[in-house]
Scaffold this motif. Structure first.
Motif, PDB file in Angstrom:
ATOM      1  N   VAL A   1      -3.058   8.167  13.420  1.00 55.49           N
ATOM      2  CA  VAL A   1      -4.061   7.381  12.701  1.00 55.49           C
ATOM      3  C   VAL A   1      -3.556   7.182  11.274  1.00 55.49           C
ATOM      4  O   VAL A   1      -2.744   7.962  10.777  1.00 55.49           O
ATOM      5  N   SER A   2      -4.040   6.129  10.627  1.00 54.53           N
ATOM      6  CA  SER A   2      -3.510   5.762   9.314  1.00 54.53           C
ATOM      7  C   SER A   2      -4.637   5.587   8.294  1.00 54.53           C
ATOM      8  O   SER A   2      -5.638   4.919   8.591  1.00 54.53           O
ATOM      9  N   PRO A   3      -4.478   6.164   7.100  1.00 59.95           N
ATOM     10  CA  PRO A   3      -5.525   6.040   6.071  1.00 59.95           C
ATOM     11  C   PRO A   3      -5.389   4.739   5.290  1.00 59.95           C
ATOM     12  O   PRO A   3      -4.356   4.080   5.328  1.00 59.95           O
ATOM     13  N   SER A   4      -6.420   4.405   4.560  1.00 61.30           N
ATOM     14  CA  SER A   4      -6.303   3.315   3.586  1.00 61.30           C
ATOM     15  C   SER A   4      -5.571   3.873   2.367  1.00 61.30           C
ATOM     16  O   SER A   4      -5.370   5.085   2.241  1.00 61.30           O
ATOM     17  N   GLU A   5      -5.180   3.008   1.444  1.00 62.38           N
ATOM     18  CA  GLU A   5      -4.469   3.474   0.253  1.00 62.38           C
ATOM     19  C   GLU A   5      -5.346   4.376  -0.604  1.00 62.38           C
ATOM     20  O   GLU A   5      -4.863   5.337  -1.205  1.00 62.38           O
ATOM     21  N   ILE A   6      -6.641   4.064  -0.659  1.00 57.10           N
ATOM     22  CA  ILE A   6      -7.548   4.879  -1.463  1.00 57.10           C
ATOM     23  C   ILE A   6      -7.748   6.253  -0.828  1.00 57.10           C
ATOM     24  O   ILE A   6      -7.707   7.285  -1.509  1.00 57.10           O
ATOM     25  N   VAL A   7      -7.945   6.294   0.486  1.00 55.76           N
ATOM     26  CA  VAL A   7      -8.084   7.573   1.188  1.00 55.76           C
ATOM     27  C   VAL A   7      -6.787   8.365   1.070  1.00 55.76           C
ATOM     28  O   VAL A   7      -6.797   9.600   0.917  1.00 55.76           O
ATOM     29  N   ASP A   8      -5.670   7.671   1.111  1.00 58.23           N
ATOM     30  CA  ASP A   8      -4.373   8.329   0.994  1.00 58.23           C
ATOM     31  C   ASP A   8      -4.209   9.009  -0.364  1.00 58.23           C
ATOM     32  O   ASP A   8      -3.524  10.030  -0.490  1.00 58.23           O
TER      33      ASP A   8
ATOM     34  N   TRP B   1     -11.709   1.025   2.481  1.00 60.60           N
ATOM     35  CA  TRP B   1     -10.754   0.862   3.573  1.00 60.60           C
ATOM     36  C   TRP B   1      -9.945  -0.428   3.536  1.00 60.60           C
ATOM     37  O   TRP B   1      -8.940  -0.550   4.222  1.00 60.60           O
ATOM     38  N   ASN B   2     -10.371  -1.406   2.743  1.00 56.13           N
ATOM     39  CA  ASN B   2      -9.661  -2.692   2.736  1.00 56.13           C
ATOM     40  C   ASN B   2      -9.098  -3.085   1.374  1.00 56.13           C
ATOM     41  O   ASN B   2      -8.647  -4.211   1.190  1.00 56.13           O
ATOM     42  N   HIS B   3      -9.171  -2.169   0.411  1.00 57.51           N
ATOM     43  CA  HIS B   3      -8.635  -2.452  -0.919  1.00 57.51           C
ATOM     44  C   HIS B   3      -7.651  -1.373  -1.330  1.00 57.51           C
ATOM     45  O   HIS B   3      -7.785  -0.207  -0.933  1.00 57.51           O
ATOM     46  N   ALA B   4      -6.675  -1.755  -2.162  1.00 58.76           N
ATOM     47  CA  ALA B   4      -5.684  -0.790  -2.648  1.00 58.76           C
ATOM     48  C   ALA B   4      -6.250   0.105  -3.730  1.00 58.76           C
ATOM     49  O   ALA B   4      -5.821   1.241  -3.906  1.00 58.76           O
ATOM     50  N   ASN B   5      -7.242  -0.396  -4.465  1.00 59.85           N
ATOM     51  CA  ASN B   5      -7.938   0.420  -5.464  1.00 59.85           C
ATOM     52  C   ASN B   5      -9.349  -0.142  -5.615  1.00 59.85           C
ATOM     53  O   ASN B   5      -9.616  -1.295  -5.252  1.00 59.85           O
ATOM     54  N   PRO B   6     -10.276   0.650  -6.131  1.00 57.63           N
ATOM     55  CA  PRO B   6     -11.679   0.212  -6.174  1.00 57.63           C
ATOM     56  C   PRO B   6     -11.930  -1.034  -7.003  1.00 57.63           C
ATOM     57  O   PRO B   6     -12.889  -1.767  -6.739  1.00 57.63           O
ATOM     58  N   PHE B   7     -11.077  -1.305  -7.980  1.00 62.02           N
ATOM     59  CA  PHE B   7     -11.293  -2.463  -8.843  1.00 62.02           C
ATOM     60  C   PHE B   7     -11.121  -3.782  -8.096  1.00 62.02           C
ATOM     61  O   PHE B   7     -11.653  -4.805  -8.521  1.00 62.02           O
ATOM     62  N   GLU B   8     -10.386  -3.749  -6.999  1.00 60.01           N
ATOM     63  CA  GLU B   8     -10.236  -4.957  -6.198  1.00 60.01           C
ATOM     64  C   GLU B   8     -11.562  -5.403  -5.593  1.00 60.01           C
ATOM     65  O   GLU B   8     -11.718  -6.564  -5.225  1.00 60.01           O
TER      66      GLU B   8
END
Length: 456
Positions: A60-67, A129-136
């Motif tokens: 399974v693979s995390p999002s960048e934020i979860v990572d 889950w769909n953004h690289a960081n929350p500001f997006e």
């Protein structure tokens, strides 16, 4: 079906088992410019991801934020080992090598993760889950130029346009006598400012509607909003200390110092830090106590995260275009008045009144543009909470929300003189409580190279 026993153990796992001034949660928030609520939410999503890793026999693979959370947890080796014991297996972090074979493998793992997540927990959070960081999640395109660049270009344009505009406007100046010109000039200023004020707020409102519905900006805590409104962390600390005075955890002594009572009632991280420091220092004057509190991570994180919000918005295309428009209109008014001064001097006419008006307008422009850079964070966003977000929340019996709405009016009567002494100390060059901007660019740190995790 979800394994309720396993999930209950995972959900109850405390990453801050040894509470400290700079524990796991606070370090995660501080290093990534995250708000308190968002940090809590991301940690919960990380727990959900690790649950999926535990129950799945495939990657399974995390999002960048979860990572980002995963990377930090790996550093806390003891905590990570205990967490994996609960999971029932050692979850390995597998970095991506960015070759085509890996990309396809991680793409399949991400799709699998989404399906597993929806089966066990429902729909994923768009922001996490769909953004690289929350500001997006603000959905604001970044401006292609800096505000400083627009100011320099504007000044250069002012110098270049003076000569052609002088000859273009000279017939108009010769036909309009004083005081008619002064009235026209002042009227133009008033109309421009009123028009800009309406237009600016309209554009800000439109920008807010671009935000994701689950954006972290729409889930701020009262103290974070208080800092945005006042740009002064001492206002936040005053509120947190006042709460502890109200519930009897802190007492105000006859000599106007403060100290802790034997019984304390801790309801937040802010409370814990205040009580810990006060126990360490003993009886102390409030201004001196405040100086030491300001530097503590629990309060400096409020500054960092909120300044990051402001900085991100001010670097957006929406704001940059708005700033340029305001600057150009003010500059046009200044040129209009300045050329009238030049015309008057060349014709040996009195120019004192119009000179005074142009100087005042120049200072007004500086103040107005500076205010514009703070308008979103200090006015527009707090107003959104007061008119749209708070009515949907149960905030009637929450003191912090009351403090956000009514300010110092809700402070304890016996505590107000101590805050007044603080203001007096500041005006005399005493303790400094003004906020400082975040010390690096916002956006947080996330590792995009992580591919996923391998099950046993």
């Amino acid at each position: 079906m979800i394994n309720k026993d396993l999930w209950a153990k995972i959900e109850q796992f405390d990453f801050d088992q040894t509470p400290s001034e700079y524990d796991f949660t606070l370090r995660l928030a501080h290093e990534n410019y995250w708000t308190q609520n968002f940090t809590k939410q991301v940690i919960l999503e990380y727990k959900k991801f690790m649950y999926l890793a535990a129950v799945s026999d495939m990657m399974v693979s995390p999002s960048e934020i979860v990572d980002t959370v995963w990377h930090q947890h790996l550093i806390f080796t003891k905590s990570y080992s205990e967490f994996c014991t609960i999971l029932g297996k050692q979850i390995q972090h597998i970095p991506s090598t960015h070759n085509k074979k890996d990309l396809q493998k991680f793409k399949i793992a991400k799709e699998r993760t989404t399906k597993l997540y929806e089966t066990h927990f429902g729909k994923q959070s768009e922001t996490i889950w769909n953004h690289a960081n929350p500001f997006e999640s603000l959905n604001l395109k970044k401006s292609k130029f800096k505000l400083r660049t627009s100011l320099i270009i504007g000044i250069v344009a002012f110098i270049i346009l003076i000569f052609p505009l002088y000859f273009l406007l000279k017939p108009l100046y010769l036909n309009i006598k004083n005081p008619d010109f002064i009235f026209l000039f002042l009227g133009s200023i008033i109309v421009s400012i009123v028009g800009l004020e309406w237009y600016n707020r309209r554009k800000f409102s439109q920008a807010i509607h671009l935000f994701d519905k689950d954006s972290f900006v729409l889930d701020l805590q009262p103290y974070e909003l208080i800092y945005l409104q006042n740009k002064n962390i001492s206002s936040v600390i005053n509120g947190a200390v006042n709460e502890l005075i109200d519930n009897g955890s802190i007492k105000i002594n006859e000599d106007k110092t403060i100290s802790t009572n034997k019984l304390t009632f801790i309801r937040s991280r802010e409370h814990q830090q205040i009580i810990d420091l006060l126990n360490e220092l003993g009886k102390i004057s409030y201004p001196n106590f405040l100086i030491q509190l300001i530097t503590k991570p629990v309060f400096s994180n409020i500054i960092r995260s909120m300044e990051a919000v402001k900085k991100y918005f001010n670097r957006s295309k929406v704001f940059s275009n708005l700033f340029v428009l305001n600057f150009v209109i003010f500059l046009a008014l200044i040129i209009f008045g300045f050329l009238r001064i030049v015309t008057g001097i060349l014709r040996d006419k009195p120019v004192l009144l119009i000179s005074f008006a142009v100087i005042i307008l120049s200072f007004m422009m500086i103040g107005y543009l500076f205010r514009l850079t703070n308008l979103f964070s200090s006015k527009v966003l707090p107003h959104l909470y007061k008119t749209e977000i708070m009515p949907k929340k149960d905030t009637n019996n929450d003191w912090q929300w009351s403090y956000f709405l009514m300010g110092t009016a809700v402070l304890t009567t016996s505590f107000v003189p101590l805050t007044n002494r603080l203001i007096s100390a500041n005006s005399d060059g005493g303790c400094g409580t003004s906020s400082s901007s975040s010390d690096s660019s916002c956006g947080g740190s996330s590792c995009s190279s992580c591919g996923g995790c391998g099950g046993d």
